[in-house]
Write an enzyme that holds these catalytic residues in place. Structure first.
Site, PDB file in Angstrom:
ATOM      1  N   PRO A   1       0.836  -1.205   0.000  1.00  0.00           N
ATOM      2  CA  PRO A   1       0.000   0.000   0.000  1.00  0.00           C
ATOM      3  C   PRO A   1       0.872   1.258   0.000  1.00  0.00           C
ATOM      4  O   PRO A   1       1.906   1.298   0.670  1.00  0.00           O
ATOM      5  CB  PRO A   1      -0.816  -0.101   1.291  1.00  0.00           C
ATOM      6  CG  PRO A   1      -0.498  -1.406   1.918  1.00  0.00           C
ATOM      7  CD  PRO A   1       0.616  -2.063   1.174  1.00  0.00           C
TER       8      PRO A   1
ATOM      9  N   LEU B   1       5.161   1.158   4.817  1.00  0.00           N
ATOM     10  CA  LEU B   1       5.603  -0.215   4.554  1.00  0.00           C
ATOM     11  C   LEU B   1       6.647  -0.285   3.432  1.00  0.00           C
ATOM     12  O   LEU B   1       6.935  -1.365   2.920  1.00  0.00           O
ATOM     13  CB  LEU B   1       4.394  -1.108   4.230  1.00  0.00           C
ATOM     14  CG  LEU B   1       3.343  -1.181   5.351  1.00  0.00           C
ATOM     15  CD1 LEU B   1       2.166  -2.057   4.934  1.00  0.00           C
ATOM     16  CD2 LEU B   1       3.949  -1.711   6.646  1.00  0.00           C
ATOM     17  N   GLY B   2       7.203   0.849   3.065  1.00  0.00           N
ATOM     18  CA  GLY B   2       8.351   0.842   2.153  1.00  0.00           C
ATOM     19  C   GLY B   2       7.986   0.791   0.682  1.00  0.00           C
ATOM     20  O   GLY B   2       8.785   0.315  -0.130  1.00  0.00           O
ATOM     21  N   SER B   3       6.804   1.332   0.308  1.00  0.00           N
ATOM     22  CA  SER B   3       6.418   1.281  -1.113  1.00  0.00           C
ATOM     23  C   SER B   3       7.399   2.077  -1.979  1.00  0.00           C
ATOM     24  O   SER B   3       7.773   1.614  -3.064  1.00  0.00           O
ATOM     25  CB  SER B   3       4.994   1.798  -1.307  1.00  0.00           C
ATOM     26  OG  SER B   3       4.887   3.114  -0.803  1.00  0.00           O
TER      27      SER B   3
ATOM     28  N   ALA C   1      10.732   0.185  -2.294  1.00  0.00           N
ATOM     29  CA  ALA C   1      10.634  -1.016  -3.139  1.00  0.00           C
ATOM     30  C   ALA C   1      10.556  -0.644  -4.622  1.00  0.00           C
ATOM     31  O   ALA C   1      11.195  -1.283  -5.458  1.00  0.00           O
ATOM     32  CB  ALA C   1       9.427  -1.855  -2.721  1.00  0.00           C
TER      33      ALA C   1
ATOM     34  N   ASP D   1      15.397   2.037   4.636  1.00  0.00           N
ATOM     35  CA  ASP D   1      14.324   1.433   3.830  1.00  0.00           C
ATOM     36  C   ASP D   1      14.892   0.803   2.552  1.00  0.00           C
ATOM     37  O   ASP D   1      14.597  -0.355   2.221  1.00  0.00           O
ATOM     38  CB  ASP D   1      13.288   2.490   3.430  1.00  0.00           C
ATOM     39  CG  ASP D   1      12.503   3.046   4.606  1.00  0.00           C
ATOM     40  OD1 ASP D   1      12.823   2.707   5.756  1.00  0.00           O
ATOM     41  OD2 ASP D   1      11.558   3.822   4.375  1.00  0.00           O
TER      42      ASP D   1
HETATM   43  C1  MEV Z   1      10.528   5.945   6.851  1.00  0.00           C
HETATM   44  O1  MEV Z   1      10.173   4.608   6.525  1.00  0.00           O
HETATM   45  C2  MEV Z   1      11.651   5.940   7.843  1.00  0.00           C
HETATM   46  C3  MEV Z   1      12.148   7.323   8.275  1.00  0.00           C
HETATM   47  O2  MEV Z   1      13.126   7.099   9.293  1.00  0.00           O
HETATM   48  C4  MEV Z   1      12.742   8.081   7.118  1.00  0.00           C
HETATM   49  C5  MEV Z   1      14.067   7.494   6.629  1.00  0.00           C
HETATM   50  O3  MEV Z   1      14.723   6.752   7.347  1.00  0.00           O
HETATM   51  O4  MEV Z   1      14.446   7.850   5.496  1.00  0.00           O
HETATM   52  C6  MEV Z   1      11.035   8.170   8.883  1.00  0.00           C
END
Ligand code: MEV
Length: 308
Positions: free
Chosen positions: A80, A85-87, A90, A130
């Site tokens: 999503p 969740l890392g869209s 990815a 991420d």
């Molecule tokens: C976002 O998934 C994670 C954060 O720490 C931003 C980042 O690490 O780039 C909020």
């Protein structure tokens, strides 16, 4: 035609603090994004223009690493959008993977650096947690000292991240999604602002770094009770940094009676929370009764997969 796929991620501890160079721990999850790319007579992404703002990560990946002819790119994703969740990681990693496969040369360490640069330039300020987790799969920990299981180092200005492989026991993680897509860039910028103004926020960043290392140790010895307590504390500190949301509070409160711990994950401000539990069905039902969309995710060992 080249094809690549990359997983989403869940940050177990350390979001936001990691942007300042503190430790963080993330696991890849079994939701993936696939990218297909082939030579074409004009640029196309999912039948639309590469200039469309929806494709900012794809466009930046192309601009930074591709000097060949136009491509037709197609994206399929189960992650999503904008939900922590890392869209974006990815799609960035899978796009870079497809481009590298077309060139016939994949160097995963170099690709992890390129992926970080793409996120950093689109988001404004970022850490590599991420994108590195999506590249490597399994679990990834950012540490200050170099250990045996180091994957790669990434630097930006005076910040330096040492990305390591981490081995975590199999766990049940239940995600509760608020359905509110909150862009990461402005949240990261707001935290930076707060840390510069408020010494309590700077202390929270340091404590989150300590929690991450304690949490990693708790996971490694299978002590889910301690791992859960540390998640609860991390969540409190993230609220102090101003990235909470009333719906996240509601879902965290609903999950906790059935869980070792629960916290928001990713940038916050909406997005998702998750719970660590030995009763995933009870947690899923509790979050849904509280009005959330809940699903169980498994940790994923496969990172980037790419083939010409
Ligand atoms: C976002 O998934 C994670 C954060 O720490 C931003 C980042 O690490 O780039 C909020």
């Amino acid at each position: 035609m080249a094809r690549a796929s990359a997983p989403g991620k869940l940050i177990l501890y350390g979001e936001h603090a990691v942007v300042f160079g503190e430790p963080a721990l993330a696991t890849a999850i079994d939701l993936r994004t696939e990218v297909y790319a082939r030579l074409h007579d004009e640029w196309l992404v999912d039948g639309a223009s590469l200039q469309d703002s929806k494709y900012a990560y794809v466009r930046r990946a192309v601009e930074n690493t591709w000097d060949g002819p136009p491509l037709w790119i197609e994206i399929r994703s189960m992650i999503p959008l904008g939900c922590g969740l890392g869209s974006s990681a990815a799609v960035t990693v899978a796009t870079l993977g497809a481009l590298a496969a077309l060139k016939g040369r994949i160097d995963i360490g170099a690709l992890a650096k390129d992926a970080f640069e793409v996120e950093q330039s689109v988001q404004g300020r970022a850490s590599p947690i991420d994108t590195s987790t999506s590249c490597h799969g399994s679990a990834v920990v950012v540490r200050r000292q170099e250990g045996e299981d180091v994957l790669w180092a990434i630097e930006k200005g005076d910040r330096r991240w040492l990305l390591h492989h981490a081995s975590l026991p199999t766990t049940n993680l239940v995600v509760g999604n608020t359905g509110i897509a909150a862009p990461t860039g402005p949240l990261v910028a707001a935290v930076k602002d707060r840390v510069e103004r408020d010494p309590r926020a700077a202390d929270a960043i340091r404590e989150i770094g300590e929690i991450t290392i304690d949490g990693l140790r708790a996971f490694e010895r299978g002590d889910f009770v301690r791992a859960g307590e540390l998640m609860d504390r991390d969540h409190e500190l993230l609220n102090l940094l101003g990235v909470g949301h009333p719906l996240l509070e509601k879902f965290v409160a609903a999950a906790r009676p059935h869980a070792f711990g629960a916290k928001l994950t990713g940038a916050g401000g909406g997005g998702s929370m998750f719970a660590l539990t030995d009763d995933p069905e009870a947690v899923r039902t509790a979050i849904e009764r509280a009005g959330g969309k809940a699903f169980v995710v498994a940790t994923e060992s496969k990172g980037l997969e790419a083939a010409p």
